[in-house]
Write a protein that holds these residues in place. Structure first.
Motif, PDB file in Angstrom:
ATOM      1  N   THR A  73       0.760  -1.162  -0.036  1.00 13.55           N
ATOM      2  CA  THR A  73       0.031  -0.099   0.029  1.00 13.55           C
ATOM      3  C   THR A  73       1.004   1.194   0.033  1.00 13.55           C
ATOM      4  OG1 THR A  73      -1.503  -1.350   1.327  1.00 13.55           O
ATOM      5  CG2 THR A  73      -2.032   0.970   1.064  1.00 13.55           C
ATOM      6  N   LEU A  74       1.961   1.332   0.678  1.00 14.64           N
ATOM      7  CA  LEU A  74       2.807   2.401   0.807  1.00 14.64           C
ATOM      8  C   LEU A  74       3.585   2.596  -0.680  1.00 14.64           C
ATOM      9  CD1 LEU A  74       4.348   2.029   4.196  1.00 14.64           C
ATOM     10  CD2 LEU A  74       3.913   4.074   3.418  1.00 14.64           C
ATOM     11  N   ARG A 130       2.249   1.990  -3.383  1.00 15.68           N
ATOM     12  CA  ARG A 130       1.077   2.409  -4.322  1.00 15.68           C
ATOM     13  C   ARG A 130       0.872   4.071  -3.989  1.00 15.68           C
ATOM     14  NH1 ARG A 130      -2.882  -1.294  -2.871  1.00 15.68           N
ATOM     15  NH2 ARG A 130      -4.479   0.054  -3.670  1.00 15.68           N
ATOM     16  N   ALA A 131       1.205   4.119  -2.612  1.00 11.63           N
ATOM     17  CA  ALA A 131       0.876   5.547  -2.129  1.00 11.63           C
ATOM     18  C   ALA A 131       2.075   6.518  -2.588  1.00 11.63           C
ATOM     19  CB  ALA A 131       0.804   5.491  -0.522  1.00 11.63           C
ATOM     20  N   ARG A 183       3.516   6.007  -5.372  1.00 11.56           N
ATOM     21  CA  ARG A 183       3.401   6.404  -6.751  1.00 11.56           C
ATOM     22  C   ARG A 183       2.137   7.445  -6.888  1.00 11.56           C
ATOM     23  NH1 ARG A 183      -0.375   1.604  -9.100  1.00 11.56           N
ATOM     24  NH2 ARG A 183      -1.894   2.963  -8.023  1.00 11.56           N
ATOM     25  N   ASP A 184       1.504   7.456  -5.973  1.00 15.90           N
ATOM     26  CA  ASP A 184       0.182   8.773  -5.913  1.00 15.90           C
ATOM     27  C   ASP A 184       0.913  10.053  -5.582  1.00 15.90           C
ATOM     28  OD1 ASP A 184      -2.047   7.582  -6.934  1.00 15.90           O
ATOM     29  OD2 ASP A 184      -3.035   8.110  -5.046  1.00 15.90           O
ATOM     30  N   ASP A 185       1.389  10.124  -4.430  1.00 20.58           N
ATOM     31  CA  ASP A 185       2.052  11.373  -4.088  1.00 20.58           C
ATOM     32  C   ASP A 185       3.218  10.945  -2.894  1.00 20.58           C
ATOM     33  OD1 ASP A 185       2.188  13.748  -2.711  1.00 20.58           O
ATOM     34  OD2 ASP A 185       0.403  14.099  -2.514  1.00 20.58           O
ATOM     35  N   VAL A 196       3.813  11.002   1.316  1.00 22.93           N
ATOM     36  CA  VAL A 196       4.306   9.817   2.119  1.00 22.93           C
ATOM     37  C   VAL A 196       5.481  10.013   2.934  1.00 22.93           C
ATOM     38  CG1 VAL A 196       5.463   7.551   1.824  1.00 22.93           C
ATOM     39  CG2 VAL A 196       3.647   8.093   0.319  1.00 22.93           C
ATOM     40  N   ALA A 256      -3.390  17.089  -0.111  1.00 22.14           N
ATOM     41  CA  ALA A 256      -2.641  16.027  -0.579  1.00 22.14           C
ATOM     42  C   ALA A 256      -3.094  14.602  -0.018  1.00 22.14           C
ATOM     43  CB  ALA A 256      -0.870  16.090  -0.300  1.00 22.14           C
ATOM     44  N   VAL A 257      -3.875  14.039  -0.777  1.00 18.72           N
ATOM     45  CA  VAL A 257      -4.287  12.339  -0.455  1.00 18.72           C
ATOM     46  C   VAL A 257      -3.726  11.516  -1.304  1.00 18.72           C
ATOM     47  CG1 VAL A 257      -6.179  13.308   1.205  1.00 18.72           C
ATOM     48  CG2 VAL A 257      -6.531  12.692  -1.262  1.00 18.72           C
ATOM     49  N   PHE A 258      -3.728  10.200  -1.092  1.00 16.45           N
ATOM     50  CA  PHE A 258      -3.773   9.399  -2.202  1.00 16.45           C
ATOM     51  C   PHE A 258      -4.874   8.849  -2.980  1.00 16.45           C
ATOM     52  CE2 PHE A 258      -0.792   8.496   1.405  1.00 16.45           C
ATOM     53  CZ  PHE A 258       0.252   9.125   0.820  1.00 16.45           C
ATOM     54  N   ARG A 259      -5.071   9.673  -4.128  1.00 12.78           N
ATOM     55  CA  ARG A 259      -6.305   9.550  -4.888  1.00 12.78           C
ATOM     56  C   ARG A 259      -6.880   8.206  -5.303  1.00 12.78           C
ATOM     57  NH1 ARG A 259      -8.209  14.362  -6.037  1.00 12.78           N
ATOM     58  NH2 ARG A 259      -9.258  13.817  -7.898  1.00 12.78           N
ATOM     59  N   ASP A 260      -5.744   7.397  -5.494  1.00 14.18           N
ATOM     60  CA  ASP A 260      -5.898   5.943  -6.396  1.00 14.18           C
ATOM     61  C   ASP A 260      -6.224   4.821  -5.216  1.00 14.18           C
ATOM     62  OD1 ASP A 260      -6.098   6.194  -8.842  1.00 14.18           O
ATOM     63  OD2 ASP A 260      -3.941   5.476  -9.067  1.00 14.18           O
ATOM     64  N   LEU A 261      -6.170   5.443  -3.839  1.00 13.36           N
ATOM     65  CA  LEU A 261      -6.150   4.394  -2.782  1.00 13.36           C
ATOM     66  C   LEU A 261      -7.620   4.633  -2.066  1.00 13.36           C
ATOM     67  CD1 LEU A 261      -3.319   3.781  -3.285  1.00 13.36           C
ATOM     68  CD2 LEU A 261      -2.776   4.089  -0.774  1.00 13.36           C
ATOM     69  N   GLU A 280      -7.479   2.833   3.078  1.00 11.77           N
ATOM     70  CA  GLU A 280      -6.196   2.900   2.662  1.00 11.77           C
ATOM     71  C   GLU A 280      -5.311   3.911   3.221  1.00 11.77           C
ATOM     72  OE1 GLU A 280      -5.597  -0.658  -0.558  1.00 11.77           O
ATOM     73  OE2 GLU A 280      -6.429   1.195  -1.141  1.00 11.77           O
ATOM     74  N   VAL A 335      -2.159   4.024   5.743  1.00 14.13           N
ATOM     75  CA  VAL A 335      -0.842   4.198   5.429  1.00 14.13           C
ATOM     76  C   VAL A 335      -0.244   5.436   6.245  1.00 14.13           C
ATOM     77  CG1 VAL A 335       0.381   5.705   3.638  1.00 14.13           C
ATOM     78  CG2 VAL A 335      -0.964   3.795   2.917  1.00 14.13           C
ATOM     79  N   PHE A 338      -3.518  -5.320   7.527  1.00 14.95           N
ATOM     80  CA  PHE A 338      -4.197  -4.032   8.054  1.00 14.95           C
ATOM     81  C   PHE A 338      -5.042  -4.416   9.109  1.00 14.95           C
ATOM     82  CE2 PHE A 338      -3.330  -1.706   4.154  1.00 14.95           C
ATOM     83  CZ  PHE A 338      -2.341  -0.918   4.996  1.00 14.95           C
TER      84      PHE A 338
END
Lengths: 368, 251
Positions: free
Chosen positions: A222-223, A225-226, A228-230, A234, B89-94, B98, B102, B118
């Motif tokens: 998950t981290l 992929r996170a 990859r997003d931003d 992270v 800023a958040v993880f838009r694909d998650l 999740e 994270v 988790f």
């Protein structure tokens, strides 16, 4: 683990089941009385599938567009080629013939360790890994991202290509190394045309795929992929982004390394083509066509596209030459029409099969 | 209550132009401090300097008695400073779940996290955050599908998940509707006391609602400091904010 989703595509249990079915079906191929020659072709597809998984991990999930997956692959292949070549040489005849034609009168010191098969295998695994750790460290500490990664990895790949080409006395240059005998270990000879080799390749493919899948379902995945997003977010949650990127880069490199070793066992041949730019780009295309967020898709795409290429080449020379155009066309079509690849299309179709009758799946997620 | 954060002669200069100019600021433990000032006053830059996102050219940042300038961003976060960005800023694909998972940073080590799944997350803390941010029915949705306000709350939730000692919030109500702003101020009132907060804000209604002490920045310098009524009647502040109309109408 992602809550109840109405699309069976996103059900982790269904996903594991799909992988077991895939590998189960592939494992049965030799029992259908497949010709030895054809079996070896399938063995090499398993190697391609590993490379697609590698590209999917580093780019699809990690967001690192590496065009240099050929680096660990090629380095491992050369180490393996040297190991198998030295299995053929004897103390009375210690120098491979290509070295003699290049006027080397004794075995160069870099070739000495390959006398020992175990040391050779350790080098085949270790050398690419060390290179990837150092290379990854340099890139990710400097916070390179996006197109810069692609440029750096491509440049490095070409540097290795030139080395393999130009260090002729050590690498046999353009011709490459073709060890005359099949690989032997623990007193067993691994015949490239045997079902044993096919099952070894498939077994390693299954191992790396399920290992990757496991990692993706952990918090580490998950981290990644996170990141990859931003990446910045992270970082501001207290994680060292570079550390995570190096680990996923090296892990994907390790998959390519295993592919390189198995490739030489399958083909008894290694040449600078392993470091060629188009080959590393193919890996990315396989992952993209399959759906870069799906290891399953990457495997299927690698097998189908290579099967298609082989079949077309069998029809006529013209078709073989047209393959690059066809592949390019498929790639463009996928990017424009199916940005999430075959897996994305499959997910869309599965969305019509409702389980539990809850609301639409379009906004719910679970990757891989 | 002790001093939690101290900025001493904090300076960030590009060539000879100082964006933050010998800024001195002290934040006490448990305080809610609002940082206001016109565009270009150096508010966001100050946050960047505290969190290590930009390198300072002079002065010191002292957090909990120790100098932290020179540390990397993630190391500063691990000392206990959380930050919400101006652009959410958040993880838009998650999924929302999740995203929050994270943010639960129990170990930063990638290899330990390979063994972590988790279902073992700290359930009680997780539920608290979900309740506070009001995203309970959104947990399995992709963060990219959230509305602007929900995205802001999610990010606030993510920062809170780390349980930081100091929270830096850069314009938490930017782009929010009136109702959303109201809900946000409710969240902040609940955080008051339990956390130390520094909030950069333009929305004066919101500032009036939540603030105890206000620091006004102008051209990288501290212009005024004190409670709302004192600051808004300060002639220097009035002058900076559109002449004599005062800050009440500036928003």
């Amino acid at each position: 683990m992602n809550g109840q989703s109405s699309n069976i595509y996103n059900d982790p249990k269904a996903q594991w089941f799909a992988y077991i079915v895939l590998f189960g079906v592939l494992a049965l191929i030799p029992t259908f009385g497949t010709e030895p020659f054809q079996l070896r072709v399938f063995s090499s597809y398993a190697v391609y599938a590993m490379l697609a998984v590698s590209a999917s991990m580093v780019w699809g999930f990690g967001g690192i567009l590496s065009l240099g997956q050929g680096i660990p692959y090629g380095l491992a292949a050369y180490c393996m080629g040297a190991t198998m070549q030295m299995q053929f040489q004897t103390p009375d005849d210690p120098i491979p013939s290509f070295m003699l034609t290049n006027e080397l009168n004794e075995l160069p010191s870099v070739w000495q360790p390959f006398w020992n098969t175990s040391v050779g295998l350790i080098l085949a695994l270790g050398v690419p890994t060390v290179v990837m750790v150092v290379f990854g460290f340099l890139m990710f500490q400097a916070r390179l991202a996006g197109a810069f990664i692609a440029i750096m990895t491509l440049a490095m790949l070409n540097a290795f290509y030139s080395m393999a080409q130009d260090l002729q006395p050590f690498t046999a240059g353009f011709n490459g190394i073709s060890p005359p005998n099949a690989f032997k270990a623990f007193g067993v000879e691994v015949d490239p045309y045997s079902s044993m080799l096919y099952w070894i390749n498939l077994g390693v493919l299954a191992l790396v795929t399920l290992g990757s899948k496991y990692m993706l379902q952990s918090k580490f995945g998950t981290l990644v992929r996170a990141t990859r997003d931003d990446a910045e977010r992270v970082r501001f949650l207290g994680y060292s982004v570079a550390y995570y990127q190096i680990v996923v880069f090296v892990f994907a490199g390790l998959i390519a390394t295993l592919a390189g070793i198995l490739w030489v066992m399958t083909q008894q041949y290694v040449s600078p083509t392993a470091f060629e730019t188009p080959f590393s780009i193919y890996m990315v295309i396989w992952a993209a066509v399959g759906g870069r967020h799906s290891l399953f898709g990457a495997i299927v795409a690698a097998i189908v596209l290579n099967y298609l290429q082989t079949e077309l080449a069998d029809i006529s020379d013209m078709w073989q030459k047209a393959w690059l155009l066809i592949l390019g066309g498929i790639f463009i079509a996928v990017v424009l029409l199916l940005p999430r690849g075959l897996a994305g299309m499959f997910e869309y179709l599965m969305g019509f099969i409702k389980i539990g009758g809850r609301n639409s799946s379009s906004t719910r997620v679970s990757e891989n | 209550m002790g001093v939690l954060l101290e900025l001493k002669d904090l300076t960030k200069a590009y060539d000879t132009y100082a964006v933050v100019d010998h800024l001195n600021l002290t934040i006490n433990e448990g305080e809610l401090r609002c940082l206001i000032g016109p565009n270009g006053a150096g508010k966001t830059t100050t946050m960047d300097l505290i969190t290590g996102r930009q390198k300072l050219t002079g002065g010191k940042v002292i957090f909990d008695g120790r100098e932290i300038n020179g540390l990397k961003e993630h190391q500063i976060v691990r000392r206990g400073i959380g930050r919400k960005f101006q652009v959410p800023a958040v993880f838009r694909d998650l999924s929302v779940r999740e995203n929050l998972e994270v943010a639960f940073n129990r170990t930063p080590n990638p290899f330990s996290n390979m063994l972590m799944f988790f279902n073992r997350t700290d359930k009680k803390r997780f539920d608290e955050i979900v309740e506070l941010s009001g995203l309970g029915d959104r947990l399995d949705h992709k963060a990219g599908f959230l509305s602007h306000g929900e995205t802001q709350w999610l990010e606030i939730g993510m920062v809170l998940t780390q349980n930081p000692r100091l929270l830096l919030m850069d314009e938490p109500t930017a782009g929010m509707t009136e109702q959303e702003t109201l809900k946000t101020s409710e969240i902040f009132k609940r955080l008051k006391g339990a956390h130390t907060l520094v909030v950069v804000e333009h929305d004066m209604t919101f500032v009036r609602e939540i603030a105890e002490t206000i620091s006004v920045l102008h051209l990288g310098k501290l212009l005024a400091e004190g409670p709302m009524h004192q600051v808004e009647n300060d002639p220097k502040v009035r002058e900076v904010y559109l002449g004599a109309e005062g800050i009440s109408d500036a928003a």
